[in-house]
Design a protein around this motif. Structure first.
Motif, short mmCIF file in Angstrom:
data_model
loop_
_atom_site.label_atom_id
_atom_site.label_comp_id
_atom_site.label_asym_id
_atom_site.label_seq_id
_atom_site.Cartn_x
_atom_site.Cartn_y
_atom_site.Cartn_z
N ALA A 98 -9.90 1.84 7.04
CA ALA A 98 -8.61 2.16 6.42
C ALA A 98 -8.76 3.18 5.29
CB ALA A 98 -7.95 0.89 5.88
N TYR A 99 -10.00 3.39 4.88
CA TYR A 99 -10.27 4.34 3.80
C TYR A 99 -10.99 5.56 4.36
CZ TYR A 99 -12.83 6.30 -0.21
OH TYR A 99 -13.38 7.14 -1.14
N SER A 100 -10.42 6.73 4.11
CA SER A 100 -10.98 7.99 4.60
C SER A 100 -11.12 8.96 3.45
CB SER A 100 -10.06 8.60 5.66
OG SER A 100 -9.94 7.73 6.76
N ILE A 120 -4.77 -6.24 5.94
CA ILE A 120 -3.46 -6.89 5.89
C ILE A 120 -2.92 -6.99 7.31
CG2 ILE A 120 -1.10 -6.74 4.98
CD1 ILE A 120 -2.20 -4.93 2.73
N GLU A 121 -2.66 -8.20 7.76
CA GLU A 121 -2.09 -8.35 9.11
C GLU A 121 -0.58 -8.32 9.02
OE1 GLU A 121 -4.87 -11.70 10.98
OE2 GLU A 121 -4.75 -11.40 8.81
N VAL A 122 0.02 -7.49 9.82
CA VAL A 122 1.48 -7.39 9.82
C VAL A 122 2.00 -7.78 11.20
CG1 VAL A 122 3.45 -5.86 9.46
CG2 VAL A 122 1.39 -5.59 8.06
N THR A 139 3.62 -12.99 9.87
CA THR A 139 3.14 -12.74 8.50
C THR A 139 4.20 -12.05 7.64
OG1 THR A 139 2.13 -10.61 9.09
CG2 THR A 139 0.72 -12.56 9.25
N ALA A 187 -6.42 8.10 -0.61
CA ALA A 187 -7.29 8.23 0.56
C ALA A 187 -7.42 6.90 1.31
CB ALA A 187 -8.68 8.72 0.15
N TYR A 188 -6.99 5.83 0.66
CA TYR A 188 -7.07 4.50 1.27
C TYR A 188 -5.67 4.01 1.62
CZ TYR A 188 -7.47 -0.63 1.30
OH TYR A 188 -7.38 -1.96 1.62
N SER A 189 -5.48 3.65 2.87
CA SER A 189 -4.18 3.19 3.36
C SER A 189 -4.36 1.86 4.08
CB SER A 189 -3.58 4.21 4.33
OG SER A 189 -3.37 5.43 3.68
N PRO A 190 -4.16 0.76 3.37
CA PRO A 190 -4.37 -0.53 4.03
C PRO A 190 -3.37 -0.82 5.15
CG PRO A 190 -3.47 -0.85 1.83
CD PRO A 190 -3.80 0.61 1.95
N LEU A 191 -2.25 -0.12 5.14
CA LEU A 191 -1.21 -0.36 6.15
C LEU A 191 -1.07 0.86 7.06
CD1 LEU A 191 1.46 -1.72 3.62
CD2 LEU A 191 0.21 -3.12 5.29
N ASP A 243 3.34 -0.39 10.14
CA ASP A 243 3.38 -1.58 9.29
C ASP A 243 4.24 -1.34 8.05
OD1 ASP A 243 1.68 -2.84 11.03
OD2 ASP A 243 -0.12 -2.58 9.80
N ALA A 299 1.34 -9.82 3.84
CA ALA A 299 2.48 -9.02 4.28
C ALA A 299 3.79 -9.64 3.77
CB ALA A 299 2.50 -8.91 5.80
N ALA A 306 -6.68 -7.84 -4.23
CA ALA A 306 -6.88 -6.39 -4.12
C ALA A 306 -6.02 -5.83 -2.99
CB ALA A 306 -8.36 -6.10 -3.88
N LEU A 307 -5.91 -6.57 -1.89
CA LEU A 307 -5.09 -6.11 -0.76
C LEU A 307 -3.60 -6.17 -1.10
CD1 LEU A 307 -7.03 -7.85 2.14
CD2 LEU A 307 -6.77 -5.37 1.85
N GLY A 357 -1.63 -2.77 -0.92
CA GLY A 357 -0.51 -2.71 0.02
C GLY A 357 0.78 -2.31 -0.69
N VAL A 410 -10.71 -0.43 -8.09
CA VAL A 410 -11.04 0.76 -7.30
C VAL A 410 -10.11 0.86 -6.09
CG1 VAL A 410 -12.86 -0.18 -5.78
CG2 VAL A 410 -12.94 2.21 -6.50
N MET A 411 -9.73 -0.28 -5.53
CA MET A 411 -8.81 -0.21 -4.38
C MET A 411 -7.41 0.23 -4.81
SD MET A 411 -10.24 -3.38 -2.10
CE MET A 411 -8.77 -3.52 -1.10
N LEU A 432 -7.77 4.03 -5.26
CA LEU A 432 -7.89 4.74 -3.98
C LEU A 432 -6.57 4.73 -3.22
CD1 LEU A 432 -11.39 3.51 -2.73
CD2 LEU A 432 -10.84 5.73 -3.76
#
Lengths: 516, 516
Positions: free
Chosen positions: A42-44, A419-421, A425, B42-46, B50, B282, B332-333, B337, B374-375, B378
């Motif tokens: 999920a992180y690029s 994160i589950e969507v 949830t 740069a970080y997209s948990p969803l 979603d 979620a 953190a999530l 999110g 850090v999350m 990001l």
């Protein structure tokens, strides 16, 4: 989650005792909130354009600059594959050769455990954490001191790792300084690990001639050569380059020998950004990628599709002092950027994270280890090496810190899981039910209870008490708890990771230093 | 980077003394490797799908469930704007109203500092870290003990924050327990912060009637109402909802009063996942987003485009005990999110990160604080609240930990800055030069030296010595160093954050408890 009908029924029955029993029961492995091999990504840290620029720069470097110092056998393999040997002694890699190798390389690598319980599937962005390194010191937490590391320390580390759920493999993290003969060192390193854990083991041979006898031992442990070759449970960490852009002549010979004996290899390029690699993060990644691509061509020239891990391990440097540093944000970015390159290539990859510069398992160690570990996981790194126990910028290994690292990595893995969507949830119906005439809160609802174990990672040693409870419990000290856990693990009658009969035969055949 | 011609010239001259001088000189602010307001994301948990599901679930919740308990004034504002008041007393929000508000809301919010040096531009994914909270204890590191927090502690915290580069704003992190009258508490909280720092301050009024006198003090500090309204340097943290889906009646009145007086508001929805919010990540985000969207409609109904921060602050819960926990991967999530939802809306947003459950600044505290900090960075969170100093799941604040948090956040910010990919940083020419007939290493090259200060974040208190140096230095203890730094900061003759004349006038007008 929570598809186990017994848990659901218990929770729905609403009985407190039933709920308590459900909570106390150990979760089936499939229901656990975190597992080895969960998918990150999920992180690029790099844009797609940046990834391609790095790729093309690496191809340019291989074509224009190439690598020096290959052994004659390597020159033979590589020129036969299509490399050119310049008058400057450097092997140069045509783009087409590298691209062909990339197209044909083995993408479905599994690193096996001995018992089949903790095999590591390195496909996609599956993330695994484990130890690695070549520390020369043990950190004595109580005495706040560093001392030379021994074979017993290594064996104890393997036994501790065997007991920790979130340490997925055991690459040798330290050198047994008490074994002076390097052949005996290599044999005893493998013995100390195999007698301590069933998990996948990583080692690093110092000389090509030591591979055959060690593999003989591995055949004995596996139950014959065929069984060994079917499920090799030891891989070799090959520092096959001396950055910048030189093959490590001796290590290349070790690599060739490992390939012959069916040992999976980690193509480890450990440049130091600012010393043996460019000081910029992008430049250090370019060089590491170029070197590992060269290694990949080499491996595939020796034996097509031999299992190899793309080991771009650039390290950070404190440019003020020229000393290595592994606990910085720059290190976390180096590692995460490399993971993204592995993803781009679709190759099994590994890099270093979780390194503390801190000398002791203190607050600095905590933030340093988490920063790179969680970023490595989120970026989908297949093999997170050096993830636990490493201090003093890789010079020291610490058993207590390894144990605390299991907790730390547990939380990092929870982040990797993400994160589950789903309709369930998103919980819209539940919100409506609770708010419109319901209890007005979610405590104790079936949905909440059903998530309690399957979704949440609880620390083993981490403290979540209130200040009042903490005081009532005598203000437990984190390091003290870790030491207690270490003593508890090591005092257990060790389960027979080597059956006594096999152990006796091995000891008759090899100069094993560990007391039986 | 390194566009300062003097640095380049010095480095190119190759003189050791010149290089040393260049290294020692403080970097111009623009050249520093990290700054407030660097862009994350740069970080997209969803996934995008979603994000849209969460958005639509929140709109559904507002339309179907709505919010109870608005004060009469809120009902008047909101029904005039287009909400419907049900027979169940709940205000429901038509989708079109929410969408219209989203289209018109203020997206260019700046939170001002008093001196203009540390203004916070909350556009895009610019990231800022700071304190916040309502801890009731101070952590005494030496005594390993918790005691009640005081006004002096709060003032000292503000002074320490003023000295720390990576603490970008000072929202009140703890309650002055020694001030029992709540009107005096609110006035003294603002005084203790304003007399300690020029950075942007956050407070939280306990009653609407306390806003006017406090703003009178702020007018005095600003130099008049007009100057205050031009650059309001104090924002109000408004717990305007009591999750799930109820307005906090009194706090809504505080919010209306703040809007009237030009105080920017933080729309703070602090649900506890599993208690006052759904237990799923979620679901907790859906509810927080729904509540903050309701708040946004409310604010814009009172005063269109009033500066408001979208404060989705869901907290984690340890479902085994029902106690809050803020140091987990789940936390953190939750925070990351939420940051992604802010990005989706393009609204200035804030959430909580950096919370330790650990009671003391130990290894657990380090990993807990880094993980969510850090999350959050990001993921591009504009305002990372509670980022430093917070222990015991928000019950305790610690000055030493705040100081160490500055180091920790420095590394997190380095990660936020990310990897720059340009022809220069790809370093292909440099690799060629070094490898083909060059020195064979990058130490001391002009490119390496030019990057030394502008690219690398060096710890202030974090230790990077070798075990040998560490021993020679007497094995410095991290907490001891933090205490020394605290004493050094607090023993300085405080720069006049309130000029003496102004201070005297304020003290004549208001019941200030802090000794002058």
């Amino acid at each position: 989650m929570t598809s186990d009908p017994t848990i659901r029924t218990n929770l729905r029955s609403g009985g407190r005792a039933a709920r308590r029993a459900a909570r106390a029961a150990p979760l089936d492995r499939a229901l656990r909130p975190i597992r080895p091999g969960m998918s990150g990504g999920a992180y690029s840290p790099l844009s797609q354009a940046d990834v391609e620029k790095i790729h093309h720069a690496a191809l340019d470097a291989l074509e224009r600059i190439g690598l020096a110092d290959a052994p004659q056998s390597g020159i033979d393999y590589l020129t036969a594959a299509g490399c050119t040997l310049g008058s400057d002694g450097r092997l140069r890699f045509p783009r087409a050769l590298v691209e062909d190798t990339l197209a044909r390389a083995n993408r479905s690598v599994t690193l096996f455990s001995r018992d089949g319980q903790t095999d590591l599937d390195l496909s996609g962005t599956r993330v695994h954490y484990g130890t690695a390194g070549a520390a020369v010191h043990m950190v004595d937490v109580d005495g706040r001191a560093y001392r030379e590391s021994t074979l017993q320390d290594l064996h104890d580390a393997a036994r501790i790792c065997d007991a920790l759920d979130n340490i997925h493999f055991v690459q040798r993290p330290m050198v047994a300084r008490d074994i002076t003969d390097s052949r005996e060192l290599d044999l005893n390193t493998i013995y100390a690990c195999c007698s301590g854990t069933f998990k996948h083991i990583g080692t690093s041979f110092t000389d090509a001639s030591f591979v055959a006898p060690a593999v003989e031992m591995l055949h004995m442990i596996a139950g014959g050569e065929e069984k060994w070759r079917e499920r090799p449970f030891v891989s070799n960490s090959n520092c096959f380059v001396v950055p910048p852009m030189k093959f490590a002549t001796e290590s290349c010979l070790v690599m060739e020998e490992c390939i012959r004996h069916g040992v999976p290899v980690l193509l480890l390029s450990a440049g130091m950004a600012g010393a043996t690699a460019p000081s910029t993060i992008a430049g250090a990644i370019v060089q590491a990628v170029a070197e590992c691509l060269a290694g990949l061509v080499y491996v595939n020239a020796v034996s097509p599709r031999h299992p190899a891990i793309f080991g771009t391990w650039p390290f950070g440097l404190d440019l003020r002092t020229g000393a290595m540093t592994g606990g910085s944000g720059e290190q976390a970015l180096l590692t995460a950027g490399c993971a993204q390159m592995h993803r781009f290539y679709g190759l099994p990859g590994g890099a270093a994270a979780g390194i503390a510069d801190a000398k002791l398992p203190d607050m600095q160690a905590g933030w340093e280890q988490m920063c790179s570990n969680v970023m490595a996981g989120l970026s989908g790194l297949n093999m997170v090496y050096e993830a636990a126990g490493m201090h003093a910028s890789l010079l020291g290994f610490c058993h207590e810190s390894l144990i605390l690292g299991d907790d730390l990595i547990g939380q990092a893995l929870r982040c990797v899981r993400g994160i589950e969507v789903t309709d369930e949830t998103l919980a819209l119906d539940q919100i409506a039910e609770v708010c419109l005439g319901g209890s007005g809160h979610y405590l104790g609802t079936a949905q909440t209870l059903s998530r309690m174990q399957a979704d949440h990672v609880y620390p083993t040693l981490g403290d979540r008490t209130s200040p009042k409870e903490w005081e009532e419990k005598g203000k437990p000290d984190l390091l003290h708890k870790a030491r207690q856990r270490k003593e508890e693990i090591l005092s257990r009658r060790s389960p027979a990771r080597l059956p006594p009969d096999l152990d006796r035969v091995i000891r008759e055949r090899f100069p094993i230093h560990l007391p039986s």
